[in-house]
Every structure is written in structure tokens, then in C-alpha cells.
Design a protein around this motif. Structure first.
Motif, PDB file in Angstrom:
ATOM      1  N   LEU A  47       4.538  58.544 -37.124  1.00  0.00           N
ATOM      2  CA  LEU A  47       4.545  59.726 -38.035  1.00  0.00           C
ATOM      3  C   LEU A  47       3.601  60.665 -37.190  1.00  0.00           C
ATOM      4  CD1 LEU A  47       2.996  58.115 -41.286  1.00  0.00           C
ATOM      5  CD2 LEU A  47       5.373  58.559 -40.955  1.00  0.00           C
ATOM      6  N   VAL A  48       4.148  62.066 -37.390  1.00  0.00           N
ATOM      7  CA  VAL A  48       3.287  62.960 -36.852  1.00  0.00           C
ATOM      8  C   VAL A  48       2.766  64.056 -38.052  1.00  0.00           C
ATOM      9  CG1 VAL A  48       3.634  65.293 -35.427  1.00  0.00           C
ATOM     10  CG2 VAL A  48       4.848  63.076 -34.776  1.00  0.00           C
ATOM     11  N   LEU A  49       1.391  64.237 -38.027  1.00  0.00           N
ATOM     12  CA  LEU A  49       1.122  65.015 -39.117  1.00  0.00           C
ATOM     13  C   LEU A  49       1.299  66.642 -39.029  1.00  0.00           C
ATOM     14  CD1 LEU A  49      -1.048  65.211 -41.577  1.00  0.00           C
ATOM     15  CD2 LEU A  49      -3.008  65.676 -40.262  1.00  0.00           C
ATOM     16  N   VAL A 358      -2.542  54.433 -44.114  1.00  0.00           N
ATOM     17  CA  VAL A 358      -0.934  54.218 -44.451  1.00  0.00           C
ATOM     18  C   VAL A 358      -0.394  53.424 -43.297  1.00  0.00           C
ATOM     19  CG1 VAL A 358       1.342  55.357 -44.593  1.00  0.00           C
ATOM     20  CG2 VAL A 358      -0.793  56.318 -45.699  1.00  0.00           C
ATOM     21  N   SER A 359       0.161  52.186 -43.572  1.00  0.00           N
ATOM     22  CA  SER A 359       0.703  51.257 -42.654  1.00  0.00           C
ATOM     23  C   SER A 359       2.307  51.543 -42.553  1.00  0.00           C
ATOM     24  CB  SER A 359       0.180  49.933 -42.887  1.00  0.00           C
ATOM     25  OG  SER A 359      -1.141  49.970 -42.875  1.00  0.00           O
ATOM     26  N   VAL A 360       2.753  51.339 -41.245  1.00  0.00           N
ATOM     27  CA  VAL A 360       4.045  51.325 -41.343  1.00  0.00           C
ATOM     28  C   VAL A 360       4.714  49.937 -40.886  1.00  0.00           C
ATOM     29  CG1 VAL A 360       6.282  52.722 -40.172  1.00  0.00           C
ATOM     30  CG2 VAL A 360       4.119  53.623 -40.554  1.00  0.00           C
ATOM     31  N   HIS A 375       1.706  50.842 -36.365  1.00  0.00           N
ATOM     32  CA  HIS A 375       1.207  52.222 -36.763  1.00  0.00           C
ATOM     33  C   HIS A 375       0.587  52.115 -37.927  1.00  0.00           C
ATOM     34  CE1 HIS A 375       4.259  52.852 -33.689  1.00  0.00           C
ATOM     35  NE2 HIS A 375       5.461  52.702 -34.606  1.00  0.00           N
ATOM     36  N   THR A 376      -0.722  52.576 -37.923  1.00  0.00           N
ATOM     37  CA  THR A 376      -1.325  52.847 -39.196  1.00  0.00           C
ATOM     38  C   THR A 376      -2.172  54.239 -38.868  1.00  0.00           C
ATOM     39  OG1 THR A 376      -1.970  50.455 -39.180  1.00  0.00           O
ATOM     40  CG2 THR A 376      -3.470  51.965 -40.641  1.00  0.00           C
ATOM     41  N   TYR A 377      -2.252  55.012 -40.129  1.00  0.00           N
ATOM     42  CA  TYR A 377      -2.703  56.539 -40.178  1.00  0.00           C
ATOM     43  C   TYR A 377      -3.739  56.555 -41.073  1.00  0.00           C
ATOM     44  CZ  TYR A 377       1.636  56.764 -37.260  1.00  0.00           C
ATOM     45  OH  TYR A 377       2.582  56.697 -36.209  1.00  0.00           O
TER      46      TYR A 377
END
Length: 395
Positions: A47-49, A358-360, A375-377
Motif C-alpha cells: 500500500l502507498v498512503l 492494517v495487515s495484508v 506488509h503491515t501499516y
């Protein structure tokens, strides 16, 4: 990946930014922002914010217009009537421009549904258990509430602590779902009274008429606390996730009876086929509540989140729509309140409310298995994830 690539999905994440006026008690961090907007790379799952949106209190449910780049969300508060907000979405940059906001005429607004003719928005207010209908314009904007339905049994909880102790003694509607065949039967899971309410929905006037109710699961393990209902994309079958009993109830849908609902409104259109656990049999049920339920686009798996067990459960769907026993996958965080697949079905994004993340995960569509993508955000108190491929807009 280019962040401004309108051929890749946008991801909208709603966050709680005020805890004291919620019906429940989050354990995460109060968010500084209302919404976070990302771009999803469907090759890598990263993800890109892109941007954030401020100025709205506790957005708690997101719905994207079926034909327009318009995002809707509702605000959640037990102290004040909720608002439904519409935002125009820039497909290239992810920027949000507010089109307007309209009162939901009820407290702790928690669910939004758009009817099949794109003429009405149906809203659920959890705290006072009211249902509201707002006309929808062709631009995606809404008009003020034109119809409101108040429950026969009054909600009497005066505080959050009172509600948490006594919520099974009074109605608390949690969702409203229209049947996918005619769009004239509305189902409302009532977490408080432990039933699925059935309504006749008039697509012309936007009105709702009560048409009976039925249990949300078998007699064992009650109270069930029905939360959400989801139809199978190909079979006449519906699935109800029961928040309190940690079960999924499988119902057959009577298409013919649904078509006659206006003439025979008291006959249930759903019949219970199966009740199956969402957690391992030895895990204490009082330590878990369920979050979201969905069916994969191909109809081969049903997927549920467990808050407490902190897992995603996946079930293979049998030919008759019933479910096989579940597999379990840890969500890499606590309290997975919501999750969402992307349109390819290859990626699953999980909102872990109480660990601010948020985890992917990648999803094996053949076997129904999840693998952490690495990926975790960081997102404070996320409560809802909406993944949407933006519509092409003429220049």
C-alpha cells in the motif's frame, strides 16, 4: 508502483477518533484522522498512503457507489444522531471532496445499503435501533430522510455501561441487506433481540413494512447476537455471522416466497440449514466475538473474522451452500473488526482495531488459505476497510 495509477485499486480505511461516545470500548489509539486513503499494488500487495481526511467523528462504515466515484460513510455516536457523508473521489490522486452530509435520524449509525435501482440509501442506527431511508440523486448526492422506522420495543439503555450489561434485553439492529434477486425483501439482523427481521421494501417509495422475523441460529449456544448477513453470489443461500455465539448460520433462500412477500408478508423467506462454529471447539466462546463475514466472488469460500481469537476463519462451500469445517489464520494483530478482498480475490486486507494496524494477506483461491504478505501499516483504531477499483472518468 506509481501512486497515481487509476488502474490500481484505492483502499479507504476508517478510524475511530473519539472513544467516549462509542457503544463499545476500543483498546487502541485515538486516531488523529477520520479516513486514510491508499493505493494497492495488486502485484505485490503493498500500500502507498495517498491522503487523509479530517473533520468527521468516528466514521464507521464505508460504501462505494456502484457506478460513480463517490464514497459514503456514516458517523458513529451514542450521544448524537449520526451523519451520512458523501465524498467525490479523484480516481488518479485519491483526493476526497465532500459533496454533502445528511442526518441519519438515529444514533450510532453502523450500516449503509444502496438499493438495486440506485434511488435510495438505507441506513441502520444501532443505538436506538431505527432504520432510515434517504433518496439518492443521479449525481450520488442524497436528500434528507424520507422514511424512518422505529422499533416496537423501545431502547432504554442510558449509558455505555448500561448497554454492555443489558444489550440483549432490547433491540439493536446491526445491518440491512436486500435480497439479490428482486431487491424487495430487506433483512435486518437484530443483535439485541437475537432474530433476523424481515421487511418488504418498496423500491418506488423507499418505505419498509415489517414482515415477520426468525431465529438467527439453532437453539444451542444462544444468545447468538446476529451481526451481518451475506448472500451467496450464485446459490439461493444466505449466511449470518452471529457475533456473540461465534457461529455462522446457513439459510436457504426461497425465491418464490420472496416474490410473493407483499401478498404473504409473514412467511419467512429464509430457512435454517446449518449452524457452524467460527472458532476451535475448545476455545472459550466468551473470549471471542465475530466481526465481518463475506463470500468470495467465485462462491467457493465463506470468510469470517474473530475478535478475541484474532483470526480469520475460512470455510469451503459445499454444492448445497452448507459449509465444511473451518481453517484458521492469525491476523497479525488484535480485534480484526473488518476485512476486505480486492476485486481479484488475491489480496485480503485486515483492520486490526486494537493494535492500530492494517495487515495484508495473499489468498489462495483454490485452497482457501491465507499467507501473510509481510506488509503491515500503522493506522490508529481502524474499523473498516473498503477496497475499490475506481471507475474510468472521461477527460
Amino acid at each position: 508502483m506509481s501512486a497515481e495509477n487509476p488502474t490500481e485499486p484505492l483502499v479507504f480505511v476508517a478510524s475511530y477518533n473519539k472513544f467516549e461516545n462509542l457503544a463499545h470500548t476500543p483498546d487502541g489509539t485515538v486516531s488523529a484522522h477520520s479516513l486514510y486513503v491508499y493505493r494497492l499494488d495488486t502485484q505485490t500487495g503493498q500500500l502507498v498512503l495517498l491522503t487523509v481526511l479530517d473533520g468527521f467523528e468516528n466514521p464507521a462504515f464505508l460504501r462505494y457507489h456502484p457506478q460513480l466515484n463517490v464514497l459514503y460513510f456514516c458517523t458513529e455516536s451514542i450521544a448524537d444522531d449520526g451523519d451520512i457523508v458523501a465524498c467525490k473521489v479523484n480516481a488518479r490522486t485519491g483526493a476526497l471532496s465532500v459533496l454533502g452530509k445528511w442526518s441519519a435520524h438515529g444514533k450510532s449509525t453502523c450500516y449503509l445499503t444502496i438499493d438495486t435501482d440506485l434511488k435510495h440509501m438505507l441506513a441502520v442506527n444501532y443505538w436506538d435501533s431505527t432504520l432510515s431511508v434517504l433518496p439518492m440523486e443521479t449525481s450520488g448526492a442524497l436528500s434528507p430522510v424520507s422514511f424512518k422506522l422505529v422499533p416496537d420495543r423501545k431502547v432504554v439503555a442510558s449509558s455505555r455501561s448500561d448497554h454492555l450489561t443489558n444489550r440483549q434485553l432490547e433491540p439493536h439492529n446491526h445491518a440491512i441487506v436486500l435480497d439479490p434477486y428482486n431487491g424487495t425483501v430487506a433483512y435486518v439482523p437484530d443483535l439485541g433481540t437475537d432474530v433476523i427481521k424481515q421487511f418488504v421494501f418498496d423500491k418506488g417509495t423507499g418505505s419498509l413494512i415489517h414482515a415477520g422475523q426468525f431465529q438467527s441460529g439453532s437453539d444451542e449456544l444462544k444468545p447468538h447476537g446476529p451481526r451481518y448477513l451475506q448472500f451467496h453470489p450464485k446459490l439461493p443461500v444466505a449466511y449470518v455471522v452471529n457475533e456473540l455465539s461465534s457461529t455462522v448460520a446457513v439459510f436457504s433462500f426461497n425465491i418464490e416466497q420472496a416474490a410473493r412477500i407483499a401478498e404473504e408478508p409473514e412467511k419467512p423467506t429464509l430457512t435454517l440449514l446449518q449452524t457452524i462454529s467460527t472458532i476451535p471447539s475448545a476455545f472459550p466462546r466468551h473470549l471471542n466475538t465475530c466481526g465481518r463475514i463475506t463470500v468470495t466472488n467465485a462462491g467457493t469460500f465463506v470468510v469470517v473474522s474473530n475478535r478475541g481469537h484474532n483470526s480469520i476463519s475460512t470455510y469451503r462451500v459445499n454444492d448445497d451452500g452448507t459449509l465444511c469445517s473451518a481453517d484458521y489464520f492469525h491476523t497479525r494483530g488484535r480485534t480484526p473488526r473488518h476485512f476486505q478482498f480486492d476485486s481479484t480475490g488475491n489480496w485480503l486486507l485486515v483492520a486490526n482495531q486494537d493494535t492500530d494496524s492494517v495487515s495484508v494477506f495473499s489468498f489462495d483461491r483454490k485452497h482457501g488459505t491465507l499467507n501473510f504478505a509481510g506488509h503491515t501499516y500503522d493506522v490508529p483504531s481502524p474499523n473498516f476497510v473498503c477496497v475499490q477499483m475506481p471507475y474510468h472518468e472521461a477527460q
